[in-house]
Design a protein around this motif. Structure first.
Motif, PDB file in Angstrom:
ATOM      1  N   ILE A   9       0.852  -1.067   0.219  1.00  0.00           N
ATOM      2  CA  ILE A   9       0.033  -0.042  -0.135  1.00  0.00           C
ATOM      3  C   ILE A   9       0.995   1.328  -0.028  1.00  0.00           C
ATOM      4  O   ILE A   9       0.632   2.177  -0.782  1.00  0.00           O
ATOM      5  CB  ILE A   9      -0.909  -0.003   1.168  1.00  0.00           C
ATOM      6  N   SER A  10       1.969   1.225   0.907  1.00  0.00           N
ATOM      7  CA  SER A  10       2.855   2.583   0.835  1.00  0.00           C
ATOM      8  C   SER A  10       3.629   2.751  -0.212  1.00  0.00           C
ATOM      9  O   SER A  10       3.659   3.956  -0.940  1.00  0.00           O
ATOM     10  CB  SER A  10       3.728   2.123   2.030  1.00  0.00           C
ATOM     11  N   VAL A  13       0.916   4.035  -3.090  1.00  0.00           N
ATOM     12  CA  VAL A  13       0.383   5.216  -2.910  1.00  0.00           C
ATOM     13  C   VAL A  13       1.618   6.277  -3.087  1.00  0.00           C
ATOM     14  O   VAL A  13       1.244   7.395  -3.769  1.00  0.00           O
ATOM     15  CB  VAL A  13       0.290   5.631  -1.093  1.00  0.00           C
ATOM     16  N   ILE A  54       2.741  10.465   3.194  1.00  0.00           N
ATOM     17  CA  ILE A  54       1.332  10.167   2.953  1.00  0.00           C
ATOM     18  C   ILE A  54       1.346   8.603   2.742  1.00  0.00           C
ATOM     19  O   ILE A  54       0.123   7.822   3.455  1.00  0.00           O
ATOM     20  CB  ILE A  54       0.645  10.890   1.807  1.00  0.00           C
ATOM     21  N   GLY A  55       2.303   7.976   1.990  1.00  0.00           N
ATOM     22  CA  GLY A  55       2.258   6.696   2.059  1.00  0.00           C
ATOM     23  C   GLY A  55       2.348   5.673   3.144  1.00  0.00           C
ATOM     24  O   GLY A  55       1.556   4.869   3.240  1.00  0.00           O
ATOM     25  N   VAL A  57       1.484   6.651   6.186  1.00  0.00           N
ATOM     26  CA  VAL A  57       0.277   7.021   7.126  1.00  0.00           C
ATOM     27  C   VAL A  57      -0.847   6.417   6.516  1.00  0.00           C
ATOM     28  O   VAL A  57      -1.495   5.505   7.353  1.00  0.00           O
ATOM     29  CB  VAL A  57       0.171   8.617   7.073  1.00  0.00           C
ATOM     30  N   VAL A  58      -1.106   6.330   5.190  1.00  0.00           N
ATOM     31  CA  VAL A  58      -2.269   5.754   4.676  1.00  0.00           C
ATOM     32  C   VAL A  58      -2.084   4.261   4.676  1.00  0.00           C
ATOM     33  O   VAL A  58      -2.846   3.600   5.268  1.00  0.00           O
ATOM     34  CB  VAL A  58      -2.386   5.910   3.188  1.00  0.00           C
ATOM     35  N   LEU A  61      -2.825   3.207   8.357  1.00  0.00           N
ATOM     36  CA  LEU A  61      -4.131   3.519   8.842  1.00  0.00           C
ATOM     37  C   LEU A  61      -5.049   2.256   8.302  1.00  0.00           C
ATOM     38  O   LEU A  61      -5.891   1.778   8.744  1.00  0.00           O
ATOM     39  CB  LEU A  61      -4.815   4.693   8.297  1.00  0.00           C
ATOM     40  N   ILE A  62      -4.889   1.913   7.230  1.00  0.00           N
ATOM     41  CA  ILE A  62      -5.256   1.057   6.365  1.00  0.00           C
ATOM     42  C   ILE A  62      -5.336  -0.416   7.180  1.00  0.00           C
ATOM     43  O   ILE A  62      -6.596  -1.266   7.524  1.00  0.00           O
ATOM     44  CB  ILE A  62      -5.125   0.520   4.953  1.00  0.00           C
ATOM     45  N   SER A  65      -7.045  -0.297  10.266  1.00  0.00           N
ATOM     46  CA  SER A  65      -8.610  -0.425  10.057  1.00  0.00           C
ATOM     47  C   SER A  65      -9.128  -1.748   9.727  1.00  0.00           C
ATOM     48  O   SER A  65     -10.169  -1.856   9.988  1.00  0.00           O
ATOM     49  CB  SER A  65      -9.239   0.785   9.150  1.00  0.00           C
TER      50      SER A  65
END
Length: 343
Positions: A9-10, A13, A54-55, A57-58, A61-62, A65
Motif C-alpha cells: 500500500i505504501s 500510494v 502520506i504513503g 500513514v495511509v 491506517l488501512i 482499520s
C-alpha cells in the motif's frame, strides 16, 4: 499478511502521490536551486517527503482499520504511539524548514523537544553493551540523553547523506527492509510493521528519485525517515534485551552513522562548525575521485546492504550467513568497479 499489505500500500500510494506533489511544487515554486555545493544542475522540487509521509500513514491506517494492528503486543501501545507521533512531528519540522528555511538552532531545539517526548512515551534506550560486562542497564539520567541523541542524530544523518539522486531513499529503503526482517525474527511485529511501510515508501519514491532524479525528498522526508528508522530500532531491537539485539540498529544504520561522525570530526578538526554544510561527505569524495553519480550511489547501496547482512548474520537468522556472503560478493564487485574508475 499485514506486513506485505503495509509495504504494498505504501509503495503504491507513493507511486501515485509523488508526481502530484511534484506538479504542485513546480506550480508554487517550492524548488531546491543549484549552488556551488550541490550536485544537481536545475531547480528541483524538494517536497517528495510529503508523498512518502502520506504513503506510510495511509498504509498504517488501512492496516489498522482492517485489524492488522492485532500484531501489537500488550503494553507496547505507548512505544508505538511514541514512534508514530514523533515521526509526524519530525516530518512537520522538516516540512517547515523546506517551506520557510528554519535556522539550524531552531530545528535542533524542536527535534530535541520531540525526541524527549518520545523518550517519555517509552521509546527509550535502556541498555548498552560492552565487550567486558555485556549488557549494561542505564539509569534514567543516562537513558534520556543517549536516546535523544540517537533519535535526533539519525534524523540528521539521513538528511546529511541526501546529496545525490536516490542516495538517501535507497540507503533508507535497504535499512528499513533489513530492519523489517530482523524485527520480525526477534519477535517484534509492531516495529516490523513500521519498517515494512517505510521500506515500501522509500522504494516507491526511488521510481522518481533515482538518477536522473525528478524530485527530491527534502528535509521533511529525510527527518521523517531518519527518526522512524531510529525509533523502530529502539522499540524493535534494543528493547529485545539481548547483547546481539542491542547492537543491531547501529550495524544496520552504520553507513549514515559513520558518514555523519566522520564529517563532524573532520569539521571540528579544521576548526569549522559541525553544522555548516560542505563537500566532505563520502558521496562527495567518490564524485571527486571520478565516479559517476550512479556508481557512487550503487557503491554506497552495496555498503549498506553489506552492513545489513552482517546484522542478519549475527542475529542468528536462518540463512543470515548466506545473505552476508552474497552481500560481500556484491560489495566486492562494486568496489572493484570503483577502483577501476578512480585509479
Amino acid at each position: 499478511m499485514p506486513f506485505f499489505a503495509a509495504f504494498l500500500i505504501s509503495f503504491l500510494v507513493v507511486l501515485v502521490a509523488t508526481p502530484i506533489v511534484n506538479r504542485l511544487g513546480k506550480r508554487v515554486g517550492l524548488v531546491d536551486k543549484p549552488n556551488h555545493r550541490k550536485v544537481h544542475k536545475r531547480p528541483m522540487v524538494r517536497l517528495g517527503g510529503v508523498a512518502m509521509f502520506i504513503g506510510v500513514v495511509v498504509a498504517l491506517l488501512i492496516v489498522w482499520s482492517t485489524g492488522g494492528f492485532g500484531v501489537l503486543k500488550p503494553g507496547k501501545e505507548s512505544e508505538v504511539w511514541g514512534v508514530a507521533i514523533g515521526g509526524i512531528a519530525f516530518f512537520l519540522i522538516g516540512l517547515a524548514d523546506d517551506l520557510f528555511s528554519l535556522s539550524p538552532k531552531t530545528r535542533l531545539l524542536l527535534q530535541f523537544v520531540v525526541a524527549g517526548l518520545a523518550w517519555q512515551s517509552g521509546v527509550q534506550i535502556d541498555f548498552l553493551t560492552n565487550p567486558i560486562a555485556g549488557l549494561v542497564s542505564l539509569p534514567e539520567w543516562a537513558s534520556l540523553p543517549i536516546t535523544v541523541i540517537w533519535l535526533v542524530g539519525m534524523a540528521n544523518a539521513i538528511n546529511w547523506i541526501d546529496g545525490l539522486d536516490g542516495l538517501a531513499a535507497g540507503v533508507s529503503g535497504i535499512a528499513a527492509f533489513v530492519m523489517f526482517w530482523t524485527c520480525l525474527f526477534m519477535g517484534q511485529p509492531q516495529a516490523a510493521l513500521f519498517a515494512a511501510a517505510l521500506a515500501g515508501a522509500t522504494f516507491g519514491f526511488l521510481r522518481y528519485n533515482f538518477n536522473p532524479a525528478q524530485i527530491f525528498m527534502g528535509d521533511g522526508g529525510a527527518y521523517f525517515i531518519g527518526f522512524t528508522l531510529a525509533g523502530v530500532g529502539v522499540i524493535g531491537l534494543v528493547k529485545s534485551v539481548t547483547t546481539v539485539a542491542v547492537l543491531l540498529p547501529y550495524v544496520i544504520l552504520a553507513v549514515p552513522i559513520l558518514d555523519m561522525s566522520a564529517v563532524i570530526v573532520d569539521r571540528l578538526r579544521r576548526g569549522k562548525s559541525p553544522f555548516v554544510a560542505d563537500k566532505r561527505h563520502l558521496h562527495h569524495r567518490l564524485l571527486k575521485a571520478g565516479l559517476s553519480q550512479r556508481l557512487a550511489v550503487l557503491f554506497i547501496y552495496s555498503l549498506t546492504l553489506w552492513a545489513g547482512s552482517l546484522a542478519m548474520a549475527v542475529s542468528g537468522m536462518p540463512s543470515g550467513v548466506g545473505y552476508a556472503i552474497a552481500a560481500t560478493i556484491v560489495l566486492s564487485v562494486t568496489s572493484w568497479q570503483v577502483w577501476r574508475t578512480a585509479r
